[in-house]
Design a protein around this motif. Sequence first.
Motif, PDB file in Angstrom:
ATOM      1  N   ALA A   1       0.771  -1.174  -0.054  1.00 17.17           N
ATOM      2  CA  ALA A   1       0.042  -0.019  -0.011  1.00 17.17           C
ATOM      3  C   ALA A   1       1.069   1.148   0.218  1.00 17.17           C
ATOM      4  O   ALA A   1       1.899   1.250   0.491  1.00 17.17           O
ATOM      5  N   GLN A   2       0.289   2.298  -0.738  1.00 14.89           N
ATOM      6  CA  GLN A   2       1.045   3.461  -0.831  1.00 14.89           C
ATOM      7  C   GLN A   2       0.887   4.409   0.346  1.00 14.89           C
ATOM      8  O   GLN A   2      -0.410   4.411   1.183  1.00 14.89           O
ATOM      9  N   GLU A   3       1.818   5.146   1.124  1.00 11.08           N
ATOM     10  CA  GLU A   3       1.716   5.737   2.399  1.00 11.08           C
ATOM     11  C   GLU A   3       0.689   7.229   1.810  1.00 11.08           C
ATOM     12  O   GLU A   3       0.879   7.469   0.732  1.00 11.08           O
ATOM     13  N   GLY A   4      -0.294   7.314   2.977  1.00  9.66           N
ATOM     14  CA  GLY A   4      -1.025   8.508   2.802  1.00  9.66           C
ATOM     15  C   GLY A   4      -2.344   8.267   1.933  1.00  9.66           C
ATOM     16  O   GLY A   4      -3.253   8.956   1.924  1.00  9.66           O
ATOM     17  N   LYS A   5      -2.327   6.963   1.431  1.00  8.27           N
ATOM     18  CA  LYS A   5      -3.695   6.982   0.412  1.00  8.27           C
ATOM     19  C   LYS A   5      -4.692   5.771   1.452  1.00  8.27           C
ATOM     20  O   LYS A   5      -4.194   4.981   1.866  1.00  8.27           O
ATOM     21  N   GLU A   6      -5.892   6.253   1.237  1.00  6.66           N
ATOM     22  CA  GLU A   6      -6.849   5.616   1.805  1.00  6.66           C
ATOM     23  C   GLU A   6      -7.254   4.380   1.180  1.00  6.66           C
ATOM     24  O   GLU A   6      -7.511   4.119  -0.107  1.00  6.66           O
ATOM     25  N   TYR A   7      -7.459   3.194   1.915  1.00  9.43           N
ATOM     26  CA  TYR A   7      -7.738   1.874   1.361  1.00  9.43           C
ATOM     27  C   TYR A   7      -9.097   1.439   2.286  1.00  9.43           C
ATOM     28  O   TYR A   7      -9.228   1.600   3.428  1.00  9.43           O
TER      29      TYR A   7
ATOM     30  N   THR B   1      -5.904   4.047   6.308  1.00 12.32           N
ATOM     31  CA  THR B   1      -4.845   4.749   5.602  1.00 12.32           C
ATOM     32  C   THR B   1      -3.242   4.393   6.112  1.00 12.32           C
ATOM     33  O   THR B   1      -3.170   4.628   7.403  1.00 12.32           O
TER      34      THR B   1
END
Length: 64
Positions: free
Chosen positions: A6-12, A40
Motif C-alpha cells: 500500500a502507498q503511504e497517505g492513501k486511503e484503502y 490509511t
Amino acid sequence: MNLKDAQEGKEYIVTAIETGDEEVDAFLFSLGCYVGEPITVVSHIYDTITFFSSELEKLHPIVY
C-alpha cells in the motif's frame, strides 16, 4: 493487495483479512482493521506498518 504494497497517505478499504491465525485476526479487529473499514497507511518503517483507522481515530503499528 497486501498492506506491505500500500502507498503511504492513501486511503484503502479493507476487503479481506487473511492471516491464518484467529488471534491475529482478533487483534487486527480490536485495532479497527476489519473488512469494510477504511484505513490509511501512514508509514512503512523496517518491518512495521503504521495505519490510521477512522473508526477509532488512532494510529496503529503492525509488525510483520
